[in-house]
Scaffold this active site. Structure first.
Site, PDB file in Angstrom:
ATOM      1  N   GLU A  13     -23.330   9.745  -5.101  1.00 48.60           N
ATOM      2  CA  GLU A  13     -22.012   9.119  -5.183  1.00 48.60           C
ATOM      3  C   GLU A  13     -21.847   8.296  -3.901  1.00 48.60           C
ATOM      4  OE1 GLU A  13     -18.685  11.783  -5.706  1.00 48.60           O
ATOM      5  OE2 GLU A  13     -17.280  10.103  -5.592  1.00 48.60           O
ATOM      6  N   ARG A  36     -29.925  24.204  -3.297  1.00 49.89           N
ATOM      7  CA  ARG A  36     -29.773  23.118  -2.335  1.00 49.89           C
ATOM      8  C   ARG A  36     -30.413  23.500  -1.016  1.00 49.89           C
ATOM      9  NH1 ARG A  36     -24.814  21.083  -3.330  1.00 49.89           N
ATOM     10  NH2 ARG A  36     -24.646  19.965  -1.407  1.00 49.89           N
ATOM     11  N   LYS A  57     -20.385  16.501   2.800  1.00 51.60           N
ATOM     12  CA  LYS A  57     -20.011  15.102   3.063  1.00 51.60           C
ATOM     13  C   LYS A  57     -18.627  15.023   3.678  1.00 51.60           C
ATOM     14  CE  LYS A  57     -22.352  12.469  -0.544  1.00 51.60           C
ATOM     15  NZ  LYS A  57     -22.073  11.891  -1.866  1.00 51.60           N
TER      16      LYS A  57
END
Ligand code: ATP
Ligand code: MG
Length: 582
Positions: free
Chosen positions: A43, A288, A298
């Site tokens: 994104e 992850r 983020k």
């Protein structure tokens, strides 16, 4: 808890680190699979970090397993509020830096807004989606919780005609944000909350970085992501573990829209030159990458930048790819890390030292060796003519002759590292002491005869050089315990050297117990700038040259600030793990 994978603990790369995705895809290829398309779907709302590198390497590497396979770079830009073209640019730069090329396969989810809308119309016509007129709050409440089943919306049984009319009016901008929501009609009693009539489209009167004001309704991630995969013909959709519970919804959307059997839904894309065949993608989750002593959310990285707790997205202390690149981490270190960590479904936190080990191993093979003194102390050779000037030849790399040699100027006035001398040495100190001897790298053995002080401070060492121990001399093999580095004070160039350390002083900066946040855990010593003396060859390096300062660590000439007139170097990593001792 930290867990070091076995291959990394052993200190050497394991080319065949266990990787279940690799094995799975290989098995499919062996069984006759002929199509393979993966994608990396960032994104564009921030800069990429070390965790993303793992996803990039995994997806792009997988696409090399089969001729004709490819990996798409798809910008998942369905949430206009936080997205920006600045991020699109940096993401592309980072993917290329890692050594990958998406070729013609660069896409934006926003390119499919019309198709996603058309697919929603189809779902409505099939009775599989409806427009809810409840407030967002009422919708949230109606979905219940893990323990409480959801309740049907009073608008759930609207007629198809009414739903179509309302959805078209949503798109036309007739309603305010949140006043209507398009929802999938699945099962409000499902044990999986994701299946309790999730939202598909919501109203947001916000401009989009790609489509401007063309749309005021935007598709939700869970709807847009899977269908973008299907549109692009993605066969394997890799994502992180937290999406495991979303997989039934992923499959529901893909199955109900059924693009493979309804190519007409993509006709409007074909008109624009689209030629990818749709597929039924399969979502596969993997754990992850987490690394201690750092944050990788983020949101937190953005806060560090916007609150000016760091100097920017490419601050060398940041775990962003722009940050670590500027710090001097080469892309090969991330490939090593991905290999050593492997891919599994096991959640774990990798020790920062594993990452540093990868940086050292990647740089050791390619970084040229150079001489630099960070904390200078004058050393004068009293038995050499004052006007002696020599040019010595040094190998650029001890293990790789192909990296050549360089000239290093030598004179009787040298700088050595202040901590390579001790007036009152502890036992076991093998460097220079009053009356003691040490080897000057590439020169010979010197003896310290006199220590000059100003007050308590040592300001100069007066030494003699044993000429027989110089290269070619009769006693060149004479042994002394220590070897130290130096630069010629008459030739050295002044340089700014930025000594970076971990950004956080605790292993788990995300730990918010005791009322603290990651802001409280910042390491105040994460940057220290010193004025150093470096050999002339260093000043002449191009920006972003990886070097080893002998005995000190791996450094890089700063890609933004370094120039021959004003050299600037950043420390990527010390030569040894100095944290283990702390
Ligand atoms: P957010 O969704 O909160 O904005 P994100 O880190 O998921 O953050 P995306 O841009 O959606 O950011 O991520 C792009 C891809 O990178 C996703 O497929 C995601 O699964 C993957 N990814 C993100 N963080 C990690 C990580 N720490 N380890 C491995 N893969 C990751
Ligand atoms: Mg995400």
């Amino acid at each position: 808890m930290s867990e070091t994978p076995k291959s990394a603990a052993a200190g050497k790369p394991d080319d065949n680190a266990p990787n279940f995705v690799d094995e799975l895809v290989q098995a499919e290829i062996d069984a006759g699979r002929t199509r393979l398309v993966t994608r990396f779907p960032p994104e564009p709302n921030g800069y990429l970090h070390i965790g993303h590198a793992k996803a990039i390497i995994t997806n792009f590497s997988l696409a090399k397993k089969l001729p004709g396979a490819h990996c798409n770079l798809r910008f998942d830009d369905t949430n206009p509020a936080n997205e920006d073209t600045e991020f699109v640019t940096s993401i592309q730069e980072d993917v290329r830096w890692l050594g990958f090329d998406w070729g013609e396969h660069r896409y934006f989810a926003s390119d499919y807004f019309q198709q996603l809308y058309d697919m929603a119309i189809r779902l409505i016509e099939d009775g599989k989606a409806y427009v809810d007129s409840q407030s967002l709050e009422a919708i949230r409440e109606g979905r219940g919780s893990f323990h409480v089943a959801g309740t049907n919306s009073p608008f759930r049984d609207r007629s198809v005609a009414e739903n179509l009319d309302l959805f078209r009016r949503m798109r036309a901008g007739e309603f305010a944000d949140g006043a209507r929501t398009l929802r999938a009609k699945i099962d409000m009693a499902s044990g999986n909350i994701n299946l309790r009539d999730p939202a598909l489209f919501r109203i947001k009167h916000v401009s989009h970085q790609n489509t401007g004001d063309a749309w005021c309704i935007y598709p939700m991630y869970d709807y847009a992501h899977c269908l973008s995969d299907a549109i692009e013909g993605v066969t394997h959709s890799l994502c992180t573990l937290e999406f495991e519970d979303h997989r039934p919804l992923y499959d529901w959307c893909v199955d109900k829209v059924d693009l493979v059997n309804h190519p007409e839904l993509l006709a409007s894309l074909a008109d624009r030159g689209w030629h990818q065949a749709a597929a039924k993608p399969r979502q596969i989750e993997f754990s992850r990458l987490n690394i201690n002593y750092t944050v990788m959310s983020k949101r937190k990285l953005l806060a560090l930048v916007s609150e000016k707790l760091v100097a920017g997205w490419d601050d060398p202390r940041m775990p962003t790819l722009q940050g670590i690149r500027r710090r001097g981490v080469p892309p090969q270190a991330l490939h090593l890390l991905a290999e050593r960590v492997g891919i599994s479904k096991q959640n774990s936190v990798i020790d920062f030292s594993v990452f540093e080990g990868c940086i050292r191993d990647a740089l050791d093979v390619k970084a040229v060796r150079r001489l630099a003194v960070l904390d200078p102390l004058k050393l004068v050779l009293t038995n050499q003519p004052e006007d002696l000037r020599e040019t010595l030849r040094f190998a650029n790399h001890p293990k790789d002759e192909s990296l050549g040699q360089r000239e290093v100027p030598f004179s009787p006035q040298l700088w050595i590292e202040r901590d390579d001398f001790m007036e009152v040495p502890p036992k076991g100190f093998h460097r220079l002491t009053p009356g003691g001897e040490v080897r000057l790298r590439g020169v010979g053995i010197v003896k310290c005869n006199e220590v000059i002080k100003q007050g308590d401070e040592v300001v100069e060492l007066r030494c003699t050089l044993d000429l027989d121990t110089r290269p070619g001399g009769a006693a060149v093999d004479r042994k002394v315990k220590g070897t130290i580095h130096w630069v010629s004070a008459l030739h050295a160039v002044a340089a700014e050297v930025r000594l970076y350390d971990r950004l956080f002083k605790v292993a788990d900066p995300d730990d918010e117990s005791e009322g603290k946040t990651y802001r409280d855990h910042l390491n105040p010593d994460s940057i220290r700038t010193v004025q150093a003396w470096v050999e002339p060859a260093l000043a002449a390096s191009a920006p972003e040259t990886h070097v080893q300062f002998e005995r000190l660590g791996f450094f890089v000439s700063d890609r933004r600030d370094h120039c021959a007139e004003k050299p600037v170097f950043n420390r990527a990593v010390t030569l040894r793990d100095t944290w283990a001792a702390k």
